[in-house]
Design an enzyme around this catalytic site. Structure first.
Site, PDB file in Angstrom:
ATOM      1  CG  ASP A 199      -0.255  -0.104   2.530  1.00  0.00           C
ATOM      2  OD1 ASP A 199       0.959  -0.393   2.548  1.00  0.00           O
ATOM      3  OD2 ASP A 199      -0.919   0.074   3.575  1.00  0.00           O
ATOM      4  CD  GLU A 207       9.826  -0.545  11.598  1.00  0.00           C
ATOM      5  OE1 GLU A 207       8.891  -0.082  10.912  1.00  0.00           O
ATOM      6  OE2 GLU A 207       9.757  -0.683  12.838  1.00  0.00           O
TER       7      GLU A 207
END
Length: 372
Positions: free
Chosen positions: A199, A285
């Protein structure tokens, strides 16, 4: 004479059958024991890795960073390594684009949009991993239709994390994709891994930039649809070196970067045996990059020293353009980066705005942990 030997022959036959049955049973037992030992080894390895992370990072969550081995499920659906849409370019590194996906109304729309970006890029292998229990015929049919090299996997979110308020979405899929790459990559070829959600919106220049990655490269990410905030997350670069980060949510992260804001070299990941992405929403992350055992100076700034936005989180809704000002650290990349965001219509300058970019320097943790 022959009839007299029949009882003896029958007895030998019975004995031979018994020996064969005992042999089969012993092999089955050894096989079962072997499977049990393997399972125990996997469980111990996973437990040790989780303990390693929690000790190294001084993180103690209600749920572990990594689940028990029996809750990790990965299934292979299909793959094709045929470069049909674009010919293979042997002088360029491969790009493994790892994309998590799940069944929803917009799934096909976003797959088509992203595929038509990747079809303009050389040497792409699209690793699509579904958060599902079984392979989707719909996803498979579209992957075949795009005629680029692909790998289709499924790996659902472990059950233990589904009741969390902040769910670690996409982690199981990214881990499955990375595991497949590390197991099947041709070591004679240079390659880069990039975690790219379906997306997002990508400038083609980004893919050529990340081919340069030697260890871990980093670059800015724009957020279109972020209410009120400048909508920029970026490394802070000075004299060609990463010296800190700008982000709206530091939350004690050492590397406050977005999933779309870094790429890694496959050979480098292979050299880091403890590398793993945690099941911890908001910290995927940071902990993953920490597990690669890199320092701030190891990070490689791309996108013209992080002065250009080449990837965006996009929403197909209209919203007011955020206002932003910058008065500090004008000797870094941030002033030029904000100029780029304003030029592209993402922000407008306003000296009276309260939206000044936030800063964090020298790899120090900022603020307190959240989502514990």
């Amino acid at each position: 004479m022959y009839l007299r030997r029949l009882p003896l022959m029958f007895a030998w036959l019975v004995m031979a059958s018994l020996v064969l049955i005992l042999f089969i049973l012993s092999q089955t037992q050894y096989s079962a024991i072997g499977m049990a030992v393997t399972a125990i080894k996997n469980e111990v390895t996973n437990s040790l890795k989780n303990s390693y992370f929690e000790t190294l990072l001084n993180i103690h969550r209600k749920l572990p960073l990594l689940p028990p081995a029996d809750q990790i499920h990965i299934s292979f659906c299909n793959s094709s390594m045929d470069f049909k849409a674009r010919p293979y370019q042997p002088h360029k590194p491969l790009l493994y684009i790892v994309t998590p996906t799940y069944t929803r109304r917009e799934q096909v729309v976003e797959m088509v949009r992203m595929s038509h970006t990747l079809l303009h890029v050389d040497n792409v292998i699209w690793v699509m991993a579904e958060d599902a229990d079984k392979c989707s015929p719909l996803v498979e049919s579209y992957l075949q239709r795009f005629q680029m090299p692909y790998v289709h996997l499924v790996s659902p979110m472990p059950t233990m994390y589904k009741k969390e308020k902040y769910k670690p979405r996409g982690v199981a899929s990214r881990r499955a994709g990375l595991d497949w790459i590390l197991a099947h990559h041709d070591a004679s070829k240079s390659a880069i891994v990039y975690f790219a959600d379906d997306d997002n919106t990508y400038d083609l220049k980004l893919f050529e930039e990340i081919r340069q990655t030697q260890k871990v490269s980093v670059f800015p990410v724009g957020f279109v649809g972020s209410k009120g905030s400048p909508g920029i997350t970026s490394p802070i670069v000075k004299h060609g070196k990463v010296v800190g980060f700008s982000d709206d949510w530091f939350a004690s992260r050492v590397f406050p970067v977005d999933m779309a804001g870094f790429a890694i070299n496959v050979d480098f990941v292979k050299s880091r045996k403890n590398a793993s992405m945690p099941f911890w929403a908001g910290y995927e992350e940071d902990v993953f990059i920490q597990s690669l055992n890199v320092d701030l100076e190891d990070l490689e700034p791309l996108a013209n020293d992080c002065t250009e936005i080449l990837v965006w989180h996009t929403k197909t809704v209209s919203d007011k353009t955020p206002k932003v000002k910058i008065t500090k650290h004008l000797d870094t990349n941030l002033k030029t980066l904000v100029d780029d965001a304003v030029f592209k219509g993402m922000d407008t300058y306003d000296t009276k705005s309260k939206n000044e970019l936030k800063y964090c320097f020298h790899g120090e943790k900022c603020d307190k942990y959240s989502n514990l």
